[in-house]
Write a protein that holds these residues in place. Structure first.
Motif, PDB file in Angstrom:
ATOM      1  N   LYS A   1      -5.044   7.271  -5.671  1.00 33.65           N
ATOM      2  CA  LYS A   1      -3.686   7.766  -5.420  1.00 33.65           C
ATOM      3  C   LYS A   1      -3.666   9.287  -5.339  1.00 33.65           C
ATOM      4  O   LYS A   1      -2.935   9.866  -4.544  1.00 33.65           O
ATOM      5  CB  LYS A   1      -2.717   7.265  -6.486  1.00 33.65           C
ATOM      6  CG  LYS A   1      -1.308   7.804  -6.261  1.00 33.65           C
ATOM      7  CD  LYS A   1      -0.220   6.827  -6.542  1.00 33.65           C
ATOM      8  CE  LYS A   1       1.114   7.447  -6.131  1.00 33.65           C
ATOM      9  NZ  LYS A   1       2.247   6.589  -6.352  1.00 33.65           N
ATOM     10  N   GLN A   2      -4.480   9.881  -6.138  1.00 33.51           N
ATOM     11  CA  GLN A   2      -4.592  11.340  -6.089  1.00 33.51           C
ATOM     12  C   GLN A   2      -4.989  11.775  -4.676  1.00 33.51           C
ATOM     13  O   GLN A   2      -4.432  12.720  -4.123  1.00 33.51           O
ATOM     14  CB  GLN A   2      -5.680  11.750  -7.075  1.00 33.51           C
ATOM     15  CG  GLN A   2      -5.406  13.049  -7.783  1.00 33.51           C
ATOM     16  CD  GLN A   2      -6.618  13.420  -8.635  1.00 33.51           C
ATOM     17  OE1 GLN A   2      -7.364  12.551  -9.093  1.00 33.51           O
ATOM     18  NE2 GLN A   2      -6.813  14.697  -8.834  1.00 33.51           N
ATOM     19  N   LEU A   3      -5.941  11.032  -4.123  1.00 34.11           N
ATOM     20  CA  LEU A   3      -6.419  11.367  -2.782  1.00 34.11           C
ATOM     21  C   LEU A   3      -5.328  11.136  -1.742  1.00 34.11           C
ATOM     22  O   LEU A   3      -5.037  12.001  -0.906  1.00 34.11           O
ATOM     23  CB  LEU A   3      -7.646  10.520  -2.452  1.00 34.11           C
ATOM     24  CG  LEU A   3      -8.387  10.865  -1.154  1.00 34.11           C
ATOM     25  CD1 LEU A   3      -9.877  10.600  -1.330  1.00 34.11           C
ATOM     26  CD2 LEU A   3      -7.878  10.108   0.041  1.00 34.11           C
TER      27      LEU A   3
ATOM     28  N   PRO B   1       9.145   3.869  -4.732  1.00 34.96           N
ATOM     29  CA  PRO B   1      10.456   3.222  -4.531  1.00 34.96           C
ATOM     30  C   PRO B   1      10.466   1.804  -5.090  1.00 34.96           C
ATOM     31  O   PRO B   1       9.456   1.093  -5.038  1.00 34.96           O
ATOM     32  CB  PRO B   1      10.603   3.184  -3.007  1.00 34.96           C
ATOM     33  CG  PRO B   1       9.618   4.163  -2.471  1.00 34.96           C
ATOM     34  CD  PRO B   1       8.517   4.274  -3.472  1.00 34.96           C
ATOM     35  N   ALA B   2      11.627   1.414  -5.613  1.00 37.04           N
ATOM     36  CA  ALA B   2      11.725   0.135  -6.306  1.00 37.04           C
ATOM     37  C   ALA B   2      11.351  -1.039  -5.404  1.00 37.04           C
ATOM     38  O   ALA B   2      10.706  -1.994  -5.844  1.00 37.04           O
ATOM     39  CB  ALA B   2      13.146  -0.041  -6.836  1.00 37.04           C
TER      40      ALA B   2
ATOM     41  N   HIS C   1       0.812  -1.224   0.000  1.00 32.73           N
ATOM     42  CA  HIS C   1       0.000   0.000   0.000  1.00 32.73           C
ATOM     43  C   HIS C   1       0.839   1.263   0.000  1.00 32.73           C
ATOM     44  O   HIS C   1       0.324   2.343  -0.291  1.00 32.73           O
ATOM     45  CB  HIS C   1      -0.941   0.009   1.213  1.00 32.73           C
ATOM     46  CG  HIS C   1      -2.191  -0.760   0.992  1.00 32.73           C
ATOM     47  ND1 HIS C   1      -2.204  -2.123   0.858  1.00 32.73           N
ATOM     48  CD2 HIS C   1      -3.490  -0.362   0.861  1.00 32.73           C
ATOM     49  CE1 HIS C   1      -3.444  -2.544   0.676  1.00 32.73           C
ATOM     50  NE2 HIS C   1      -4.249  -1.493   0.664  1.00 32.73           N
ATOM     51  N   MET C   2       2.094   1.111   0.331  1.00 30.71           N
ATOM     52  CA  MET C   2       2.952   2.297   0.374  1.00 30.71           C
ATOM     53  C   MET C   2       3.091   2.960  -0.996  1.00 30.71           C
ATOM     54  O   MET C   2       3.443   4.130  -1.097  1.00 30.71           O
ATOM     55  CB  MET C   2       4.337   1.940   0.914  1.00 30.71           C
ATOM     56  CG  MET C   2       4.359   1.722   2.406  1.00 30.71           C
ATOM     57  SD  MET C   2       3.753   3.183   3.264  1.00 30.71           S
ATOM     58  CE  MET C   2       2.646   2.469   4.448  1.00 30.71           C
ATOM     59  N   ARG C   3       2.801   2.196  -2.035  1.00 27.24           N
ATOM     60  CA  ARG C   3       2.908   2.824  -3.370  1.00 27.24           C
ATOM     61  C   ARG C   3       1.904   3.965  -3.506  1.00 27.24           C
ATOM     62  O   ARG C   3       2.046   4.832  -4.353  1.00 27.24           O
ATOM     63  CB  ARG C   3       2.685   1.774  -4.457  1.00 27.24           C
ATOM     64  CG  ARG C   3       1.226   1.468  -4.707  1.00 27.24           C
ATOM     65  CD  ARG C   3       1.003   0.269  -5.543  1.00 27.24           C
ATOM     66  NE  ARG C   3      -0.219  -0.359  -5.067  1.00 27.24           N
ATOM     67  CZ  ARG C   3      -1.160  -0.828  -5.867  1.00 27.24           C
ATOM     68  NH1 ARG C   3      -0.973  -0.814  -7.161  1.00 27.24           N
ATOM     69  NH2 ARG C   3      -2.246  -1.360  -5.372  1.00 27.24           N
ATOM     70  N   LEU C   4       0.888   3.952  -2.672  1.00 23.23           N
ATOM     71  CA  LEU C   4      -0.096   5.030  -2.739  1.00 23.23           C
ATOM     72  C   LEU C   4       0.430   6.320  -2.116  1.00 23.23           C
ATOM     73  O   LEU C   4      -0.156   7.376  -2.271  1.00 23.23           O
ATOM     74  CB  LEU C   4      -1.384   4.618  -2.008  1.00 23.23           C
ATOM     75  CG  LEU C   4      -2.152   3.446  -2.624  1.00 23.23           C
ATOM     76  CD1 LEU C   4      -3.298   3.037  -1.720  1.00 23.23           C
ATOM     77  CD2 LEU C   4      -2.669   3.822  -4.011  1.00 23.23           C
TER      78      LEU C   4
END
Ligand code: SF4
Ligand code: SF4
Lengths: 535, 331
Positions: free
Chosen positions: B232-234, B151-152, B142-145
């Motif tokens: 993701k925008q949010l 990060p890779a 979830h950190m990709r949000l």
């Protein structure tokens, strides 16, 4: 003891299905047999403990101080501030139940309140109500409740059905130590004058006479002389036992149970023979004639007070270091508390065996060595003349006492010693020995007859394991390194594995030792004839 | 009963989100206000609890020893169950925290043919591990949000997690395993009479809440097929403190979000704090070296002294002399 059911009946009565009523709604049973006798008023008075009086747990009115709820609340708060262990253990239990079936009292009784998790919940429920926000608002939903007289009674019953053996702690994923919770609960009970005589009387005795049994110095000397005579009768050698003498290298301290009762005295004879054999420069003390510390079961302050004698006496007598006998909770206190409470003992030196030259680095701070370590080292260096065939009539197993096992890790030393003096040695099942060992069910001051059924129930796991080696390997002797064990395991073995005797490790050492100039032995230390040697 | 209460509670939360966003049009509150509050409560609460624990002293050195102590040279020392150095203790803690070592020991008692038997019982260990590691993976994914660029390492975790390549969108193993893990923990609690007996609302609630979070997540991904870019925008808006409520975010997202926020807010006040507490447990995080090194008790009371030898001798001097025991002061 009259109405104690037969072993197989008791076994059949065990049922692990909890009652249909929730535990908060299941009233506590205060009928006789569920509790140890309360402390006598004069003992409490002598020790300066609160609320000395005559009372019985079977009465409705326990004659508590008027503001007892306040006292408990304040005491609880104080301990939360003083002990991180208590604070963390009150907060982090997830009630996963991993500890539930690890307690010998639960295994033998099926009483859910003997599950360590629930035992601690008895206290946690009050903690939540008094010290957490959620508990204050959402009472039953969060498992919190008000401290009432019934709750206090429940504490008394169940915190005196915990032998502080820490077996549960080993299995808890967070190391929650219900023994620690029990210790705190007992301290709080003490504040209201709710305690048991089998702890307070030894504490009072110990404070005054130096030992639990209240043996006065001259009587102590007499008893030791009796043992010296017995040793002479068996070996033909008269030993000299220094007492209260200044200027010896070592002061030897053992639990007084070893001086007083069968079969501890044979262990004590073993120590004396060993010291004579190696020519140890030692003394006993009548003032510090107790290793066992019932203060541990009372309060941290009392533990410190009783323990303080060891260093005080070592200093007065000018000893270099302290050697300690076979005792369970004595070693918990020495290992985990002594130096912190009463140290550093700078007037002593790092223990060094005068016979082998081994320096006991593992005791560099407390300056106190366990006799199993000491003897194992002697054996490793071949300093002892031994004839293990004298123990050929013995088929031994070893009971790890809880405290040395789980609050120290003294597991292999006694085994090393035993293996050098008995040829027939068999371990009990894996889940019941070493760090997983099961309690004798009479520890932490519960070694008393009025709760015999509870003790026998708690003794089931140990008794059962013993029976299995008795059946498989004809084991007839269970060795241990604890004076309380030597008292409590006898009724336990009689009940669950009749035919097995109990001994200390150094009794078997004493049997095997070949003293210089001794006569041909005909009996062991119990004066039982030795098996005939085959020609 | 306690389980039922908890279930009702979780349902109420779901309804609250549905109603709040669909009917009451409070997307701002649910999508921006609440998450900010929740994260704040979580962080502050967690830190507060840890500091509070850490502030109470550890008067005595009380490790529970699980193996042979360090003593004589020829006796094998069990370094990780009975550590004496900080490094050994660290390894003990590491095994505890990362591998749940104590739970691995678990046995189950039964009464069979007049005997107590002990069987190995590693289910709890296994499913707890599954659950906790799945949770960790999911949190990392979830950190990709919250990162731009991503990060890779998060990408790697995602790739690994989805390595089975089942279906479209790709099925993540952790989604499945977390549900399996929690379902086991819940079933165990309901099934085992002993556990049911000790279980409180506060034991069922987090389990059900996490199941609901998992299911709502799965629903969003596979059934509602929510617009991830909009979400993701949010989330990026939240981390940059530039909040926006994008249009066309499915309501299921708000349900998911409310449940997660509830978990975050609930966390510091509950037994979930075991996650932090385990690091501070004195029976595990201390070396067993109290016979070797001094351990200080900050409140040790120097005024507590033993009953003195002088008082003892005063009490017993005559009989001692008679018995020929040495005394310090003659009568
Ligand atoms: S094992 Fe530990 S966490 Fe689990 S119920 Fe027992 S005390 Fe609580
Ligand atoms: S310390 Fe021992 S007696 Fe007490 S609850 Fe734990 S296992 Fe039972």
């Amino acid at each position: 003891m009259a109405d104690l059911p037969k072993a197989d009946e008791l076994f059949k009565s065990i049922n692990y299905t909890p009652p249909s009523t929730g535990w908060m709604d299941t009233p506590v049973d205060c009928s006789p047999g569920n509790w140890c006798y309360p402390a006598k008023a004069d003992k409490l008075e002598y020790l300066g403990f609160p609320n000395p009086r005559q009372w019985s747990p079977a009465d409705v009115d326990w004659k508590l101080p008027e503001n007892w709820q306040d006292i408990v609340h304040q005491g609880f708060k104080e301990r939360l501030d003083k002990y991180r262990s208590l604070k963390v253990f009150m907060d982090v239990c997830v009630r996963c139940g991993a500890c539930a079936d690890k307690c010998h009292f639960f295994i033998g009784s099926g009483d859910p309140k003997n599950m360590p998790v629930l035992r601690a919940e008895l206290m946690r429920s009050v903690y939540r109500k008094d010290f957490t926000m959620a508990g204050k608002i959402l009472t039953t939903l969060t498992g919190s409740r008000v401290m009432t007289e019934d709750v206090l009674k429940e504490w008394f019953i169940y915190f005196y059905q915990c032998t502080e053996c820490r077996r549960c702690s080993l299995f808890c994923p967070y190391g929650i130590d219900t023994a620690e919770v029990t210790m705190m609960a007992r301290e709080l009970l003490h504040l209201c004058g709710v305690n048991i005589n089998w702890i307070m009387e030894p504490v009072a005795n110990c404070n005054r006479t130096g030992n639990h049994l209240g043996i006065q110095p001259h009587a102590f000397k007499d008893i030791v002389e009796f043992m010296v005579d017995d040793i002479e009768e068996i070996t033909g050698k008269k030993l000299h036992v220094p007492m209260n003498e200044k200027g010896h290298e070592v002061i030897f301290i053992t639990p007084s149970g070893d001086v007083f009762a069968d079969p501890g005295i044979y262990t004590f004879m073993g120590y004396l023979m060993l010291f004579d054999h190696i020519g140890l420069d030692y003394t006993l003390s009548t003032y510090a004639s107790e290793g066992g510390n019932f203060g541990l079961f009372t309060s941290a302050d009392m533990m410190k007070k009783l323990n303080g004698k060891m260093y005080a006496e070592a200093k007065r007598l000018g000893a270099k270091w302290i050697l300690g006998g076979e005792c369970g909770h004595m070693w918990r206190v020495i290992n985990q508390y002594m130096d912190t409470m009463n140290g550093p003992a700078d007037f002593l030196q790092v223990p060094k065996s005068p016979i082998t030259g081994t320096v006991f680095h593992s005791a560099a701070q407390t300056k106190m060595v366990h006799i199993a370590e000491f003897t194992a080292d002697l054996m490793k260096h071949n300093k002892l003349k031994l004839d293990p065939t004298r123990n050929d009539h013995i088929r031994a197993t070893f009971h790890d006492s809880c405290n040395p096992a789980r609050a120290m890790g003294l597991l292999d030393e006694p085994r090393y010693v035993l293996n050098n003096v008995v040829k027939n040695f068999h371990e009990m099942p894996e889940q019941t020995i070493r760090e997983q060992t099961f309690c004798c069910a009479g520890g932490s001051g519960l070694n008393t007859d009025e709760i015999m059924e509870i003790r026998m129930r708690g003794g089931l796991p140990r008794g059962n394991a013993l029976k299995s080696v008795q059946e498989e390997h004809d084991v007839n002797m269970m060795a241990c390194i604890c004076a309380i064990d030597r008292a409590t395991l006898i009724p336990l073995a009689d009940y669950w594995a009749p035919g097995v005797d109990i001994c200390g490790v150094h009794e078997l050492v004493g049997n095997a030792l070949i003293l210089d100039g001794e006569k041909e032995r005909e009996t062991d230390l119990r004066m039982n004839p030795l098996p005939k040697k085959e020609e | 009963m306690n389980a039922l209460y908890s279930l009702v509670l979780v349902f109420a939360l779901v309804l609250l989100a549905l109603f709040g966003v669909e009917t009451a049009h409070m997307a701002k509150l649910f999508g921006i206000g609440l998450p900010l509050v929740a994260v704040a409560v979580f962080l502050v609460g967690f830190a507060y609890r840890m500091i509070k624990w850490a502030k109470s002293p550890v008067p005595f050195c009380i490790p529970t020893t699980g193996g042979q102590q360090k003593s004589l040279d020829f006796i094998h020392h069990n370094k990780f169950d009975n550590p004496v150095t900080p490094c050994q203790t660290f390894i003990r803690m590491f095994l505890e925290v990362c591998c749940f070592r104590s739970l691995f020991r678990n046995t189950k008692v039964a009464l069979k043919d007049g005997k107590v038997t002990y069987a190995s019982a590693k289910w709890l260990w296994l499913f707890s591990l599954l659950f906790h590691y799945s949770f960790l993976l999911i949190v990392i994914r979830h950190m990709r949000l919250f990162f731009e660029p991503i990060p890779a390492c998060i990408g790697w975790v995602e790739m690994l997690d989805g390595i089975m390549q089942i279906g479209t969108p790709r099925m993540y193993m952790s989604d499945l395993l977390i549900i399996v893990g929690v379902a086991f923990l819940l079933a165990r609690r309901l099934w085992d009479a002993k556990l049911r007996y000790i279980s409180l609302v506060t034991d069922y609630f987090p389990l059900l809440l996490i199941i609901a979070i998992g299911l709502s997540g799965i629903y969003m991904r596979f059934i509602a097929k929510v617009d991830v870019m909009a979400i993701k925008q949010l989330t990026m808006g939240l981390v940059t403190f530039n909040p926006v409520i994008p249009a066309n975010v499915d309501v299921s997202f708000y349900v998911h979000l409310l449940l997660v926020c509830t978990l975050l807010i609930y966390f510091p006040f509950s037994k979930l704090m075991h996650a932090g507490g385990i690091f501070l447990s004195p029976t595990r995080n201390m070396p067993n070296n109290s016979r070797i090194k001094h351990h200080e008790n900050p409140w040790n009371d120097p005024n507590i002294k033993p009953h003195s030898y002088e008082a003892y001798e005063d009490d017993f001097r005559e009989p001692m002399i008679e018995a020929g025991l040495p005394v310090d002061k003659e009568a």
